[in-house]
Design a protein around this motif. Structure first.
Motif, PDB file in Angstrom:
ATOM      1  N   ALA A  19       2.354  -1.490 -11.056  1.00 25.46           N
ATOM      2  CA  ALA A  19       3.564  -0.976 -10.400  1.00 25.46           C
ATOM      3  C   ALA A  19       4.719  -1.935 -10.669  1.00 25.46           C
ATOM      4  O   ALA A  19       4.625  -3.125 -10.379  1.00 25.46           O
ATOM      5  CB  ALA A  19       3.334  -0.833  -8.898  1.00 25.46           C
ATOM      6  N   SER A  20       5.807  -1.423 -11.204  1.00 24.12           N
ATOM      7  CA  SER A  20       6.940  -2.302 -11.493  1.00 24.12           C
ATOM      8  C   SER A  20       7.657  -2.737 -10.219  1.00 24.12           C
ATOM      9  O   SER A  20       8.244  -3.809 -10.177  1.00 24.12           O
ATOM     10  CB  SER A  20       7.919  -1.627 -12.450  1.00 24.12           C
ATOM     11  OG  SER A  20       8.415  -0.441 -11.883  1.00 24.12           O
ATOM     12  N   MET A  21       7.600  -1.896  -9.179  1.00 21.29           N
ATOM     13  CA  MET A  21       8.254  -2.222  -7.908  1.00 21.29           C
ATOM     14  C   MET A  21       7.315  -1.960  -6.751  1.00 21.29           C
ATOM     15  O   MET A  21       6.424  -1.124  -6.837  1.00 21.29           O
ATOM     16  CB  MET A  21       9.507  -1.360  -7.700  1.00 21.29           C
ATOM     17  CG  MET A  21      10.730  -1.825  -8.426  1.00 21.29           C
ATOM     18  SD  MET A  21      12.171  -0.841  -7.975  1.00 21.29           S
ATOM     19  CE  MET A  21      12.559  -1.495  -6.367  1.00 21.29           C
ATOM     20  N   MET A  27      19.846   0.528   2.484  1.00 22.49           N
ATOM     21  CA  MET A  27      19.676   1.292   1.248  1.00 22.49           C
ATOM     22  C   MET A  27      20.479   0.645   0.123  1.00 22.49           C
ATOM     23  O   MET A  27      21.640   0.307   0.285  1.00 22.49           O
ATOM     24  CB  MET A  27      20.106   2.740   1.426  1.00 22.49           C
ATOM     25  CG  MET A  27      19.810   3.590   0.220  1.00 22.49           C
ATOM     26  SD  MET A  27      20.150   5.321   0.564  1.00 22.49           S
ATOM     27  CE  MET A  27      20.242   5.941  -1.092  1.00 22.49           C
ATOM     28  N   GLN A  28      19.812   0.462  -1.026  1.00 23.74           N
ATOM     29  CA  GLN A  28      20.458  -0.157  -2.184  1.00 23.74           C
ATOM     30  C   GLN A  28      20.854   0.868  -3.241  1.00 23.74           C
ATOM     31  O   GLN A  28      21.647   0.560  -4.112  1.00 23.74           O
ATOM     32  CB  GLN A  28      19.518  -1.185  -2.815  1.00 23.74           C
ATOM     33  CG  GLN A  28      19.229  -2.358  -1.909  1.00 23.74           C
ATOM     34  CD  GLN A  28      18.228  -3.313  -2.528  1.00 23.74           C
ATOM     35  OE1 GLN A  28      17.290  -2.906  -3.206  1.00 23.74           O
ATOM     36  NE2 GLN A  28      18.426  -4.588  -2.286  1.00 23.74           N
ATOM     37  N   PHE A  53      15.300   0.558  -0.998  1.00 30.69           N
ATOM     38  CA  PHE A  53      15.750  -0.151   0.198  1.00 30.69           C
ATOM     39  C   PHE A  53      15.441  -1.632   0.076  1.00 30.69           C
ATOM     40  O   PHE A  53      14.508  -2.033  -0.623  1.00 30.69           O
ATOM     41  CB  PHE A  53      15.052   0.403   1.453  1.00 30.69           C
ATOM     42  CG  PHE A  53      15.627   1.690   1.939  1.00 30.69           C
ATOM     43  CD1 PHE A  53      16.561   1.711   2.961  1.00 30.69           C
ATOM     44  CD2 PHE A  53      15.241   2.898   1.376  1.00 30.69           C
ATOM     45  CE1 PHE A  53      17.098   2.907   3.407  1.00 30.69           C
ATOM     46  CE2 PHE A  53      15.769   4.090   1.813  1.00 30.69           C
ATOM     47  CZ  PHE A  53      16.702   4.101   2.836  1.00 30.69           C
ATOM     48  N   ASN A  54      16.221  -2.434   0.777  1.00 32.38           N
ATOM     49  CA  ASN A  54      15.986  -3.875   0.855  1.00 32.38           C
ATOM     50  C   ASN A  54      15.077  -4.165   2.047  1.00 32.38           C
ATOM     51  O   ASN A  54      15.380  -3.785   3.170  1.00 32.38           O
ATOM     52  CB  ASN A  54      17.300  -4.625   1.029  1.00 32.38           C
ATOM     53  CG  ASN A  54      17.095  -6.118   1.128  1.00 32.38           C
ATOM     54  OD1 ASN A  54      16.450  -6.718   0.284  1.00 32.38           O
ATOM     55  ND2 ASN A  54      17.644  -6.717   2.170  1.00 32.38           N
ATOM     56  N   SER A 113      13.372  -5.554  -3.042  1.00 31.01           N
ATOM     57  CA  SER A 113      13.624  -4.118  -3.188  1.00 31.01           C
ATOM     58  C   SER A 113      12.314  -3.344  -3.121  1.00 31.01           C
ATOM     59  O   SER A 113      11.325  -3.743  -3.732  1.00 31.01           O
ATOM     60  CB  SER A 113      14.309  -3.828  -4.523  1.00 31.01           C
ATOM     61  OG  SER A 113      15.572  -4.442  -4.555  1.00 31.01           O
ATOM     62  N   PHE A 114      12.329  -2.246  -2.371  1.00 31.53           N
ATOM     63  CA  PHE A 114      11.180  -1.362  -2.223  1.00 31.53           C
ATOM     64  C   PHE A 114      11.590   0.064  -2.511  1.00 31.53           C
ATOM     65  O   PHE A 114      12.653   0.508  -2.074  1.00 31.53           O
ATOM     66  CB  PHE A 114      10.659  -1.400  -0.777  1.00 31.53           C
ATOM     67  CG  PHE A 114       9.561  -2.382  -0.536  1.00 31.53           C
ATOM     68  CD1 PHE A 114       8.268  -1.939  -0.280  1.00 31.53           C
ATOM     69  CD2 PHE A 114       9.804  -3.737  -0.545  1.00 31.53           C
ATOM     70  CE1 PHE A 114       7.254  -2.837  -0.043  1.00 31.53           C
ATOM     71  CE2 PHE A 114       8.807  -4.648  -0.305  1.00 31.53           C
ATOM     72  CZ  PHE A 114       7.521  -4.195  -0.051  1.00 31.53           C
ATOM     73  N   LEU A 115      10.727   0.784  -3.235  1.00 31.40           N
ATOM     74  CA  LEU A 115      10.908   2.220  -3.393  1.00 31.40           C
ATOM     75  C   LEU A 115      10.363   2.914  -2.153  1.00 31.40           C
ATOM     76  O   LEU A 115       9.307   2.530  -1.646  1.00 31.40           O
ATOM     77  CB  LEU A 115      10.126   2.744  -4.599  1.00 31.40           C
ATOM     78  CG  LEU A 115      10.581   2.302  -5.983  1.00 31.40           C
ATOM     79  CD1 LEU A 115       9.588   2.796  -7.029  1.00 31.40           C
ATOM     80  CD2 LEU A 115      11.962   2.833  -6.287  1.00 31.40           C
ATOM     81  N   VAL A 116      11.055   3.929  -1.685  1.00 31.86           N
ATOM     82  CA  VAL A 116      10.560   4.760  -0.587  1.00 31.86           C
ATOM     83  C   VAL A 116      10.353   6.149  -1.164  1.00 31.86           C
ATOM     84  O   VAL A 116      11.308   6.791  -1.600  1.00 31.86           O
ATOM     85  CB  VAL A 116      11.547   4.796   0.595  1.00 31.86           C
ATOM     86  CG1 VAL A 116      11.038   5.719   1.689  1.00 31.86           C
ATOM     87  CG2 VAL A 116      11.775   3.393   1.147  1.00 31.86           C
TER      88      VAL A 116
END
Length: 190
Positions: free
Chosen positions: A84-86, A108-109, A127-128, A148-151
């Motif tokens: 997983a890249s993120m 939110m980024q 999101f941060n 940074s996280f993907l939601v």
């Protein structure tokens, strides 16, 4: 005369750019106290409470490694996923964080396109997460800030610890027999 002015201005600009590139960034103080800290890069900050931290893990049925962490103070079991890249959480975990006041729209980024294994593309919000806390043995720990996280909208999505965190962690090795990840702070100058 014009030529002299142009050469002079060019020389001043070049000296300005050269001197700016040689300026070193100032050290950032740890807002939580005077603990021994290591800052890995300018965006994500990684801190270790001691020179060596042992973090327990569990190997699950799929063969992946599961690590207990807290995201902005809320505990989760995350899968250590080097593919997983993120990092990512599902909408359910996002709601859990939001209900406890640990994340909001101000965090939110932006959005990101992600590719699934079947080559389809989906849009996710990014999101941060202000703090990832990883508890180790003997009250030692790792802490990362501003990650940074993907939601994802998919509620079945596992909670993943991806490369954007793994690459920021200090040197580490896995002891499969005792189920510990051993993190070591690099010596100064390495």
């Amino acid at each position: 005369m014009k030529r002299t002015i142009i050469y002079t201005l060019s020389a001043i600009l070049m000296l300005t750019f050269v001197s700016c590139n040689q300026q070193k960034p100032s050290r950032r103080d740890d807002p939580w106290g005077n603990e021994d800290t290591t800052m890995v890069n300018a965006d994500v900050h990684t801190y270790m409470s001691s020179k060596k931290v042992l973090v327990p893990f569990k190997r699950i049925e799929s063969g992946l490694i599961e690590v207990q962490v807290s995201l902005n103070g809320v505990p989760f079991n995350m899968l250590w996923d080097t593919a997983a890249s993120m990092c990512q959480i599902s909408y359910l975990e996002f709601v859990q964080l939001a209900k406890s006041g640990k994340i909001g729209e101000e965090d939110m980024q932006g959005i990101a396109m992600t590719s699934l294994a079947d080559a389809s593309l989906i849009i996710n919000k990014v999101f941060n997460i202000k703090e990832i806390y990883i508890q180790g043995k003997d009250n030692k720990y790792l802490r990362l800030q501003n990650v940074s996280f993907l939601v994802t909208d998919n509620t079945e999505t596992p909670v993943l610890l991806g490369q954007n965190v793994i690459k920021e962690l200090p040197r580490h090795s896995f002891d499969e027999e005792s189920e510990w990840i051993e993190f070591e702070k690099p010596e100064q100058g390495q």
